[in-house]
Design a protein around this motif. Structure first.
Motif, PDB file in Angstrom:
ATOM      1  N   SER A  42      -3.083  -4.426  13.048  1.00  0.00           N
ATOM      2  CA  SER A  42      -3.927  -4.836  11.918  1.00  0.00           C
ATOM      3  C   SER A  42      -4.486  -6.227  12.139  1.00  0.00           C
ATOM      4  O   SER A  42      -5.666  -6.487  11.860  1.00  0.00           O
ATOM      5  CB  SER A  42      -3.130  -4.794  10.610  1.00  0.00           C
ATOM      6  OG  SER A  42      -2.592  -3.508  10.385  1.00  0.00           O
ATOM      7  N   SER A  56     -11.153  -2.505   4.689  1.00  0.00           N
ATOM      8  CA  SER A  56      -9.843  -2.127   5.216  1.00  0.00           C
ATOM      9  C   SER A  56      -9.065  -1.325   4.177  1.00  0.00           C
ATOM     10  O   SER A  56      -8.993  -1.705   3.005  1.00  0.00           O
ATOM     11  CB  SER A  56      -9.064  -3.393   5.579  1.00  0.00           C
ATOM     12  OG  SER A  56      -7.780  -3.091   6.038  1.00  0.00           O
ATOM     13  N   THR A  58      -5.272   0.997   3.684  1.00  0.00           N
ATOM     14  CA  THR A  58      -3.958   1.280   4.242  1.00  0.00           C
ATOM     15  C   THR A  58      -3.278   2.386   3.451  1.00  0.00           C
ATOM     16  O   THR A  58      -3.287   2.365   2.215  1.00  0.00           O
ATOM     17  CB  THR A  58      -3.053   0.024   4.198  1.00  0.00           C
ATOM     18  OG1 THR A  58      -3.712  -1.043   4.877  1.00  0.00           O
ATOM     19  CG2 THR A  58      -1.716   0.300   4.865  1.00  0.00           C
ATOM     20  N   ASP A 114      -5.899   1.972   8.221  1.00  0.00           N
ATOM     21  CA  ASP A 114      -4.613   1.599   8.795  1.00  0.00           C
ATOM     22  C   ASP A 114      -3.541   2.597   8.376  1.00  0.00           C
ATOM     23  O   ASP A 114      -3.569   3.123   7.265  1.00  0.00           O
ATOM     24  CB  ASP A 114      -4.231   0.198   8.316  1.00  0.00           C
ATOM     25  CG  ASP A 114      -3.194  -0.456   9.204  1.00  0.00           C
ATOM     26  OD1 ASP A 114      -2.798   0.158  10.217  1.00  0.00           O
ATOM     27  OD2 ASP A 114      -2.774  -1.585   8.890  1.00  0.00           O
ATOM     28  N   CYS A 149      -6.164   3.608  12.857  1.00  0.00           N
ATOM     29  CA  CYS A 149      -4.994   2.915  13.403  1.00  0.00           C
ATOM     30  C   CYS A 149      -3.710   3.539  12.893  1.00  0.00           C
ATOM     31  O   CYS A 149      -3.670   4.095  11.794  1.00  0.00           O
ATOM     32  CB  CYS A 149      -5.076   1.445  12.964  1.00  0.00           C
ATOM     33  SG  CYS A 149      -3.771   0.399  13.580  1.00  0.00           S
TER      34      CYS A 149
END
Length: 480
Positions: A42, A56, A58, A114, A149
């Motif tokens: 990250s 972003s 997550t 993420d 990711c």
């Protein structure tokens, strides 16, 4: 502890260079970034995205109560926070991606998903919705870089990289490894010059090159006190770290993965040995779990190879490559109850049982993870190396067994037989007899030269130097 005198973001120059080349493309890019937890995935993307619009998201760390709707809800909240849009409650990812697209449809933009395996953990249609959003919307922005990711590398391998639905869509896959030694030392800041290589290696033997762990180092106190605070004091970051990373990476199957790595604490083992010790049949299941540990960055599979062809043979062993995991399983776990009560009996790292044996394995890991330094010292270009790794030779009726700490074979019929030693004291001449026995046992073609190499950290005796036995003596402290 972070010293303000050195940059907050350390290392990763090569990785940033790899990412920056996609800024020169005139079409959108989908990138995969994977690696163990705490390795800095990250943080790397945040550094890469400086000066660009960054969106972003997550996933929510899963547990037994986590649902697909909960993952969509947390994404919707993050979308509202990033864009100012009202929170949308929906049972369809398509609605969320369509709203997101309105904010990323133009300009140089980094879209970062993420912990992708968390996001899609409970929704079988999640990945197909991402693919559709990419095909129909996201890729229309030629300035978009979409980064996916995750720490669960096996999940990414199975569900994205091996998924025909993503075939031809992924521009690049980046696997983050531990930081090299020359970057690790920067976490000591301006105090690094005052601290011995031996003391630094004591800490690195536990943290490895994992950035998050290195950030916790306090250069103003000793390695022993750092280790006590991080590993043996209630609330220390490394006391409960193992449970966190294994639970989130392997979820409900984490106890089995724990058992697998536990058997590797004292050295490499073959699949048959692991099967016998764990009483698990040699089958696709055991192989699958080992492969997941390899992809997650905790274990490495190392093959014996044929000296004549340079090709890997069928014989292999699995080696625990994560220094923190080995230290946790060997020392922290068995003291957890005492640590929680504030009663840990730990006083000094050298007083830990079998510390010298474990330290040798930890140091060997550091050397193998930084083997490019060894290549440079031996003046070996990468294109001249046929194979390299730890090497073991099975005992049979015709040959004796032996194990080489590190062996390099070059295309010029040369074997570099490396002995790796970690000691507080200088290395004496006894190491010569140890290596002589290994070389005598090693079965290889008569045409091959054997060049013995000693790798150490705290110096060698004058007598050893005068013997002129080693073709190269490499001091790892120079790389700190």
């Amino acid at each position: 502890m972070v010293d303000a005198k050195y940059p907050k973001f350390i290392g990763r120059e090569k990785e940033l260079e790899d990412l920056n080349r996609f800024l020169r493309k005139k079409t959108a890019s989908m990138l995969i970034v994977r690696g163990r937890r705490r390795i800095g995935k990250s943080r790397l993307i945040e550094e890469f995205a400086k000066g660009m619009a960054l969106y972003s998201f997550t996933g929510l760390a899963p547990n037994r109560q986590t649902t697909a709707q909960m993952q969509r809800d947390i994404f919707a909240k993050q979308l509202q926070a990033r864009t100012g849009l009202p929170i949308l409650r929906t049972d369809d990812w398509t609605d969320l991606f369509t709203l997101l697209y309105e904010k990323i449809k133009t300009g140089r933009t980094v879209l970062f998903f993420d912990e992708i395996s968390w996001m899609g953990s409970e929704d079988p249609n999640f990945l197909s919705k991402i693919k559709d959003a990419w095909d129909l919307q996201f890729k229309k922005n030629p300035g978009l870089i979409f980064v996916i990711c995750g720490s669960a590398s096996s999940w990414i391998e199975e569900n994205i990289l091996s998924n025909t639905g993503f075939l031809g869509r992924i521009s690049y896959t980046l696997t983050l490894e531990e930081l090299p030694l020359r970057d690790c030392v920067k976490f000591w800041g301006s105090q690094a010059r005052h601290i011995s290589a031996f003391e630094k290696f004591k800490l690195l033997s536990i943290t490895g090159g994992v950035p998050k762990y290195l950030e916790e180092i306090d250069p103003s106190i000793s390695a022993e006190e750092n280790i006590r605070l991080l590993c043996f004091k209630k609330g220390g970051i490394l006391v409960d770290e193992f449970d966190r990373i294994f639970a989130t990476t392997f979820k409900r199957r984490s106890p089995l993965y724990r058992s697998l790595v536990q058997t590797l604490v004292y050295g490499s083992k073959e699949t048959t040995t692991l099967s016998d010790e764990l009483k698990i049949p040699i089958s696709g299941v055991l192989t699958e779990y080992l492969q997941e540990l390899v992809l997650a960055g905790f274990v490495r599979r190392e093959y014996v190879w044929n000296f004549k062809t340079g090709n890997d043979s069928k014989f292999s062993k699995y080696r625990l490559t994560d220094n923190y995991v080995r230290f946790y399983l060997r020392y922290i776990e068995k003291n957890k109850n005492k640590i929680e009560k504030g009663m840990s009996s730990y006083k000094s790292v050298v007083d830990l049982p079998e510390w010298r044996t474990i330290m040798g394995l930890q140091f060997e890991n550091l050397v193998l993870n930084n083997r490019h330094y060894i290549f440079d010292e031996l003046r070996l270009p990468a294109n001249e190396i046929i194979n390299d790794n730890t090497f073991f030779q099975h005992a049979t009726m015709k040959q004796r067994g032996c194990q080489i700490d590190y062996l390099i074979q070059t295309k010029h019929d040369t074997l570099y037989i490396c002995e790796i030693k970690f000691s507080k004291d200088v290395i004496g001449i006894e190491v010569i007899d140890e290596l002589k026995q290994k070389i005598q046992r090693l079965v290889r073609p008569k045409s091959m030269s054997c060049r013995p190499v000693l790798i150490h950290v705290n110096g060698v005796s004058d007598e050893l130097c005068e013997m002129d036995y080693f073709s190269n003596i490499i001091d790892m402290s120079k790389f700190l």
